[in-house]
Design a protein around this motif. Structure first.
Motif, PDB file in Angstrom:
ATOM      1  N   LEU A  98      35.736 -18.105 -22.367  1.00  0.00           N
ATOM      2  CA  LEU A  98      34.092 -19.679 -23.414  1.00  0.00           C
ATOM      3  C   LEU A  98      35.882 -20.066 -24.307  1.00  0.00           C
ATOM      4  O   LEU A  98      36.167 -21.027 -24.668  1.00  0.00           O
ATOM      5  CB  LEU A  98      34.012 -19.170 -24.170  1.00  0.00           C
ATOM      6  CG  LEU A  98      32.480 -19.296 -22.974  1.00  0.00           C
ATOM      7  CD1 LEU A  98      30.546 -19.057 -23.614  1.00  0.00           C
ATOM      8  CD2 LEU A  98      31.913 -20.563 -22.374  1.00  0.00           C
ATOM      9  N   LYS A 104      38.327 -24.048 -16.516  1.00  0.00           N
ATOM     10  CA  LYS A 104      37.774 -25.672 -15.805  1.00  0.00           C
ATOM     11  C   LYS A 104      35.762 -25.837 -15.960  1.00  0.00           C
ATOM     12  O   LYS A 104      35.646 -24.840 -16.200  1.00  0.00           O
ATOM     13  CB  LYS A 104      37.673 -25.356 -14.330  1.00  0.00           C
ATOM     14  CG  LYS A 104      38.960 -25.706 -13.393  1.00  0.00           C
ATOM     15  CD  LYS A 104      39.081 -25.412 -12.024  1.00  0.00           C
ATOM     16  CE  LYS A 104      40.216 -25.164 -11.730  1.00  0.00           C
ATOM     17  NZ  LYS A 104      39.642 -25.198 -10.110  1.00  0.00           N
ATOM     18  N   SER A 105      35.499 -26.702 -16.406  1.00  0.00           N
ATOM     19  CA  SER A 105      34.443 -27.400 -16.464  1.00  0.00           C
ATOM     20  C   SER A 105      33.119 -26.070 -15.504  1.00  0.00           C
ATOM     21  O   SER A 105      31.901 -25.413 -16.581  1.00  0.00           O
ATOM     22  CB  SER A 105      33.474 -28.495 -16.664  1.00  0.00           C
ATOM     23  OG  SER A 105      33.545 -29.218 -14.983  1.00  0.00           O
ATOM     24  N   THR A 106      33.542 -25.565 -14.464  1.00  0.00           N
ATOM     25  CA  THR A 106      32.399 -25.680 -13.615  1.00  0.00           C
ATOM     26  C   THR A 106      32.971 -23.595 -14.089  1.00  0.00           C
ATOM     27  O   THR A 106      31.541 -23.005 -14.463  1.00  0.00           O
ATOM     28  CB  THR A 106      32.795 -25.126 -12.352  1.00  0.00           C
ATOM     29  OG1 THR A 106      34.364 -25.129 -11.882  1.00  0.00           O
ATOM     30  CG2 THR A 106      32.558 -26.466 -11.893  1.00  0.00           C
ATOM     31  N   GLU A 107      34.166 -23.078 -14.280  1.00  0.00           N
ATOM     32  CA  GLU A 107      34.015 -21.987 -15.094  1.00  0.00           C
ATOM     33  C   GLU A 107      33.326 -22.335 -16.230  1.00  0.00           C
ATOM     34  O   GLU A 107      33.075 -20.527 -16.706  1.00  0.00           O
ATOM     35  CB  GLU A 107      36.109 -21.277 -14.402  1.00  0.00           C
ATOM     36  CG  GLU A 107      35.939 -21.474 -13.647  1.00  0.00           C
ATOM     37  CD  GLU A 107      35.835 -20.550 -12.091  1.00  0.00           C
ATOM     38  OE1 GLU A 107      35.077 -19.480 -13.120  1.00  0.00           O
ATOM     39  OE2 GLU A 107      34.814 -20.545 -11.200  1.00  0.00           O
ATOM     40  N   ARG A 108      33.748 -22.728 -17.277  1.00  0.00           N
ATOM     41  CA  ARG A 108      33.145 -22.528 -18.575  1.00  0.00           C
ATOM     42  C   ARG A 108      31.746 -22.308 -18.484  1.00  0.00           C
ATOM     43  O   ARG A 108      30.520 -21.478 -19.409  1.00  0.00           O
ATOM     44  CB  ARG A 108      33.025 -23.487 -18.843  1.00  0.00           C
ATOM     45  CG  ARG A 108      32.847 -23.850 -20.458  1.00  0.00           C
ATOM     46  CD  ARG A 108      33.877 -24.534 -21.286  1.00  0.00           C
ATOM     47  NE  ARG A 108      35.334 -25.091 -21.345  1.00  0.00           N
ATOM     48  CZ  ARG A 108      35.687 -24.028 -22.128  1.00  0.00           C
ATOM     49  NH1 ARG A 108      35.101 -23.562 -23.833  1.00  0.00           N
ATOM     50  NH2 ARG A 108      37.076 -24.159 -22.106  1.00  0.00           N
ATOM     51  N   ASP A 109      31.035 -22.841 -17.876  1.00  0.00           N
ATOM     52  CA  ASP A 109      29.438 -22.858 -17.112  1.00  0.00           C
ATOM     53  C   ASP A 109      29.613 -21.514 -17.263  1.00  0.00           C
ATOM     54  O   ASP A 109      27.706 -20.882 -16.788  1.00  0.00           O
ATOM     55  CB  ASP A 109      29.018 -24.399 -16.064  1.00  0.00           C
ATOM     56  CG  ASP A 109      28.720 -25.609 -16.844  1.00  0.00           C
ATOM     57  OD1 ASP A 109      29.013 -25.073 -18.015  1.00  0.00           O
ATOM     58  OD2 ASP A 109      28.815 -26.086 -15.846  1.00  0.00           O
ATOM     59  N   GLN A 112      29.100 -19.567 -19.780  1.00  0.00           N
ATOM     60  CA  GLN A 112      28.066 -19.258 -20.565  1.00  0.00           C
ATOM     61  C   GLN A 112      26.952 -18.591 -20.407  1.00  0.00           C
ATOM     62  O   GLN A 112      26.210 -18.086 -21.040  1.00  0.00           O
ATOM     63  CB  GLN A 112      28.207 -20.393 -21.082  1.00  0.00           C
ATOM     64  CG  GLN A 112      26.804 -21.115 -21.860  1.00  0.00           C
ATOM     65  CD  GLN A 112      26.906 -20.393 -23.177  1.00  0.00           C
ATOM     66  OE1 GLN A 112      28.354 -21.189 -23.795  1.00  0.00           O
ATOM     67  NE2 GLN A 112      25.717 -20.571 -23.967  1.00  0.00           N
ATOM     68  N   THR A 138      23.412 -28.598 -17.434  1.00  0.00           N
ATOM     69  CA  THR A 138      24.746 -28.353 -16.321  1.00  0.00           C
ATOM     70  C   THR A 138      23.908 -27.525 -14.476  1.00  0.00           C
ATOM     71  O   THR A 138      22.696 -27.629 -14.593  1.00  0.00           O
ATOM     72  CB  THR A 138      24.929 -26.526 -16.772  1.00  0.00           C
ATOM     73  OG1 THR A 138      24.783 -25.086 -16.495  1.00  0.00           O
ATOM     74  CG2 THR A 138      26.259 -26.844 -18.806  1.00  0.00           C
TER      75      THR A 138
END
Length: 380
Positions: A98, A104-109, A112, A138
Motif C-alpha cells: 500500500l 495500480k488502483s486495482t492492486e491497491r484495493d 487493502q 471498490t
C-alpha cells in the motif's frame, strides 16, 4: 581539411556492431533476470502444493528479493504468512504494498482487502473495521460488508450489524430480513435487562416489521408480557405464534399453560393444546397439558415417537399406575433404547473420526493402520 569518406564507410559498420552487441547483452541480462524470478516463484509454488510451507516461504522471500516490484509475489507471501498465523509479517507485506506509489488502483484495493483480512484473523477488530470501511466504493465492497457483518455479530454490535445488513439487502446481496429481526430482538433483550422497557417494545416492533413470519419476536413479546403479569396479552402473542409457526410454539408451551391458568383460561388452553397435540404430538405439549391436569396417556406418544426422554418419563411413572399397558410400555422402552444405542455401537477412528459398524484394521477414511480402538464408541 577535406573529409575522408573512407572513415565514414569504416565507422558505420563498427558503430552498428557495437550497438548490436550492447543490445544483445542487455537482452540476455533481462532474460536472465526474468528466468531467475519465475524459477524461485515456481519453486515456492511447488513446495506449497507439497505442504512444505516453511520452505515455500523461504522461496517466495527469495523471489521477492530478486524482483521486488512484482505484486503477485508479495500477495502470495502475505497470504502464506496469514495462513501460518504470522499475522504481523502478513500485515507488513501488505502495508508495504500500500505504501508503493506506483501501485495500480486495482492492486491497491486488493492489498487493502488483504490487509483487512490480516487484522480480522489476528483478532484486531477495530483495525479490521477501519480497513474494511476503506473498501467502500471498490470492487471489494460487497465482501467487505459481509466481513463487517460477521465482525459486528461477533462483537455483539447489533446497531451496526443491522445497518450493514440493510446495506447488503439494498445492494441486492440477498434477503437479510431474518437477521435484522434477530438483531432487533437482541437489542430488545439488552434494553429489558437495563430496565428500558419502552426501547425493548419498540425494538420488538421493528423485528416484527422486518420479518413478519419470524418466530422469535412473538416468542420474546409473549415472554415480556408474561413477566409483566399481562398474561392475556401474552396468550394473544403466543396464539399468533401458534398459527404462524406451530413447531416454534413448542418453545413456549409450558409458559402458555402457566399464563392460561393465571388468566383464567385453562379450559380454552386445554382444548387448544389437545388439538395441537393430535396434529403435532410432542413431550413439550404433553408436559404443558400436565401443568393443566389434562395430560393424555404417555404410552401412545412413546410408541409413536420412541425417544429416550419419553422412555425416561414412562419409567418414572409409578408401576401400579401402568396397569395392563405395562408390557406394551416396556416394549416401547426397549425400542427407544435400541434406537438411541445404535449410533453408539460403532467403532471410531482415532485419527480422523470415521465411524463404522464393523472393525477395520485400516481406516477406510484416512487409510491409517491400527487407528481403531477395539472398544465401541459407547465403551470409550
Amino acid at each position: 581539411m577535406d573529409f575522408d569518406f573512407q572513415w565514414l564507410l569504416i565507422g558505420l559498420p563498427v558503430a552498428f556492431a557495437f550497438g548490436w552487441l550492447a543490445s544483445r547483452f542487455d537482452l540476455r541480462q533481462v532474460r536472465r533476470d526474468n528466468r531467475d524470478a519465475p524459477k524461485a516463484y515456481f519453486k515456492g509454488l511447488n513446495l506449497l502444493l507439497n505442504e512444505q510451507q516453511d520452505k515455500a516461504i523461504d522461496a517466495f522471500i527469495e523471489a521477492v528479493q530478486n524482483d521486488p516490484d512484482t505484486t503477485e509475489l508479495h500477495f502470495a507471501l502475505g497470504n502464506l504468512f496469514r495462513r501460518r498465523g504470522e499475522f504481523e509479517r502478513a500485515v507488513r507485506v501488505h502495508e508495504h504494498l500500500l505504501a508503493r506509489g506506483d501501485l495500480k488502483s486495482t492492486e491497491r484495493d486488493r492489498a487493502q482487502h488483504a490487509l483487512a483480512q490480516d487484522f480480522m484473523k489476528a483478532g484486531l477488530f477495530d483495525r479490521a473495521e477501519a480497513a474494511y470501511r476503506a473498501l467502500e466504493g471498490t470492487p471489494f465492497a460487497g465482501e467487505a460488508r459481509l466481513a463487517l457483518l460477521s465482525l459486528y455479530e461477533r462483537s455483539r454490535d447489533w446497531h451496526n450489524a443491522s445497518a450493514v445488513a440493510s446495506q447488503l439487502e439494498q445492494a441486492g446481496s440477498g434477503s437479510f430480513a431474518a437477521r435484522i429481526a434477530h438483531y432487533a430482538c437482541e437489542l430488545a433483550q439488552e434494553a429489558d435487562e437495563r430496565g428500558r422497557h419502552d426501547e425493548a417494545a419498540a425494538a420488538l416492533q421493528r423485528a416484527r416489521e422486518a420479518a413478519p413470519q419470524a418466530a422469535r419476536p412473538l416468542v420474546q413479546a409473549g415472554q415480556r408480557l408474561a413477566r409483566a403479569g399481562q398474561h392475556a396479552q401474552a396468550l394473544e402473542a403466543w396464539d399468533e405464534l401458534r398459527l404462524r409457526q406451530p413447531a416454534a410454539f413448542l418453545l413456549v408451551a409450558d409458559a402458555y399453560a402457566d399464563s392460561a391458568r393465571a388468566a383464567g383460561r385453562a379450559a380454552q388452553a386445554v382444548a387448544m393444546l389437545r388439538s395441537l397435540f393430535d396434529k403435532l404430538p410432542s413431550l413439550d405439549l404433553l408436559r404443558a397439558l400436565g401443568r393443566l391436569d389434562a395430560a393424555p396417556p404417555l404410552l401412545p406418544l412413546l410408541q409413536q415417537q420412541p425417544s429416550l426422554s419419553a422412555a425416561q418419563l414412562w419409567l418414572a411413572q409409578p408401576a401400579d399406575t401402568r396397569g395392563a399397558d405395562g408390557d406394551a410400555g416396556l416394549a416401547a422402552v426397549r425400542d427407544a433404547v435400541g434406537r438411541a444405542a445404535k449410533p453408539l455401537q460403532r467403532y471410531r477412528c482415532a485419527a480422523c473420526g470415521f465411524e463404522a459398524q464393523h472393525y477395520f484394521w485400516q481406516c477406510p477414511g484416512c487409510l491409517s493402520w491400527d487407528s481403531y480402538p477395539p472398544q465401541r464408541v459407547e465403551e470409550q
